[in-house]
Enzyme design. Sequence first.
Site, PDB file in Angstrom:
ATOM      1  N   GLU A 126       0.847  -1.196   0.000  1.00 47.35           N
ATOM      2  CA  GLU A 126       0.000   0.000   0.000  1.00 47.35           C
ATOM      3  C   GLU A 126       0.886   1.251   0.000  1.00 47.35           C
ATOM      4  O   GLU A 126       0.725   2.147  -0.828  1.00 47.35           O
ATOM      5  CB  GLU A 126      -0.901  -0.016   1.237  1.00 47.35           C
ATOM      6  CG  GLU A 126      -1.769   1.224   1.366  1.00 47.35           C
ATOM      7  CD  GLU A 126      -2.493   1.288   2.702  1.00 47.35           C
ATOM      8  OE1 GLU A 126      -3.458   2.067   2.803  1.00 47.35           O
ATOM      9  OE2 GLU A 126      -2.094   0.576   3.653  1.00 47.35           O
ATOM     10  N   HIS A 127       1.800   1.327   0.953  1.00 48.62           N
ATOM     11  CA  HIS A 127       2.775   2.415   1.036  1.00 48.62           C
ATOM     12  C   HIS A 127       4.174   1.839   0.851  1.00 48.62           C
ATOM     13  O   HIS A 127       4.528   0.873   1.524  1.00 48.62           O
ATOM     14  CB  HIS A 127       2.724   3.106   2.399  1.00 48.62           C
ATOM     15  CG  HIS A 127       1.366   3.579   2.814  1.00 48.62           C
ATOM     16  ND1 HIS A 127       0.558   2.854   3.679  1.00 48.62           N
ATOM     17  CD2 HIS A 127       0.676   4.707   2.494  1.00 48.62           C
ATOM     18  CE1 HIS A 127      -0.568   3.518   3.875  1.00 48.62           C
ATOM     19  NE2 HIS A 127      -0.533   4.644   3.162  1.00 48.62           N
TER      20      HIS A 127
END
Length: 427
Positions: free
Chosen positions: A325-326
Amino acid sequence: MAIQIFKVGLKDHSVLDPVLKRAREDLSSTLALVKPIVEDVKNRGDSALREYTQKFDEVIPPKSFVLEISKLNPKIDPKLKTALVKAAKNIRNFHKIQIPENKEIIIHGNKLGILHTPIESVSVYAPGGKALYPSTILMGVIPAKLAGVKNIQIVTPPRKGTLPDGLIAAAKIAGADRIVMAGGAQGIAAVSYGTESIPSSEFVVGPGNKFVTAAKVYLSGQGVIGIDSPAGPSEVLIIADDSADPMWVAADLLSQAEHGEDSVAILCTNSLSLAQKVKEEVEKALIERPKRGEMKRKSIKDHGKIFVFSNLEECFVFSNLFAPEHLEIQTKNFKKDLKKVKHAGSVFLGNYSPVAMGDYISGTNHILPTAGAARIYSSLGVSTFLKRVTWQEVSKKSIQNLYPHVKVLSEFEGLDEEHGNSVRIRR
């Protein structure tokens, strides 16, 4: 036990595979719980919604589930208002560059084009639970407004039968039309089907717990709504070399652990020295910053990992398999290393780009694909709320020139009698 260090190679499947599979959980058991709730709200509307709100949110349901934002005047700390306005401005400026142009091209004398048209009605889910998320309201509403969506509502659980002014202020600053005070699967069902008091939406976006995700997936599968990528636990993967600051890396790992017990925080490095220092900093920080300590400790213990690979190339190979996601890249050559990224929700380059900047203020979107979905999904953006309509204007000359090809193709497919004829009669 805090975060563990593993010296690994890409072929160490016994260690790496469970991490790669992380939150790709089977939703079947959750769907079994959610389906009757969704169907009940569909059939009984506000009455069912009141019952579920009292049962699951443990509050007395509000007299009205809907707050029209134009009629509200939230009172918030001036510093909070300034921060929300600044964040909204940055988000708006970044997302403006995503607005696509309508285009035309001439092929064989025919005009062909692309027309981008917005979805008409959208609901943005802002989670309840252990924290407040006015930032999620900004992230969901502003791109929808820029896309031209005319009807935007926030759906979020009531807190003690009402909502904090900070959430209302964020909705007002972002430009939403109304707030629906309903959470969980029941809230998603209410804005999807509509009730006596709640308008329905065609599209629902925003993060939530597994019940929210299951409701979105179920309703999307039924063709009732469109959705963004299914959401799972928050996650960060950091690729760092010995140029990174171990205290900063540790802080970034813990900022994800702060989201919840199931949050994922991983460091991939080619430096055993950095790995050991980061481990020490994590343990030190858990003592020095005890707020939400039990949650952070469980997250780090169960889902925190430090992987030491032999080189940075292997770190990037693993990252692309993981599709975080990040993704933070804290390396000497971070700009060059960006080219190695194939799959990630959002990337944070250099030592001065913690995920929290993107969460709140820099302008990129924090509604992102999780659990490996970044391999096929993008971050929320203007295009999320747009449909691409293609059009064509065919000339008589083109009919004459291209009919022989239509004839061959329609005959091959066994459809010449009508398909072929519709072109033939225009020659």
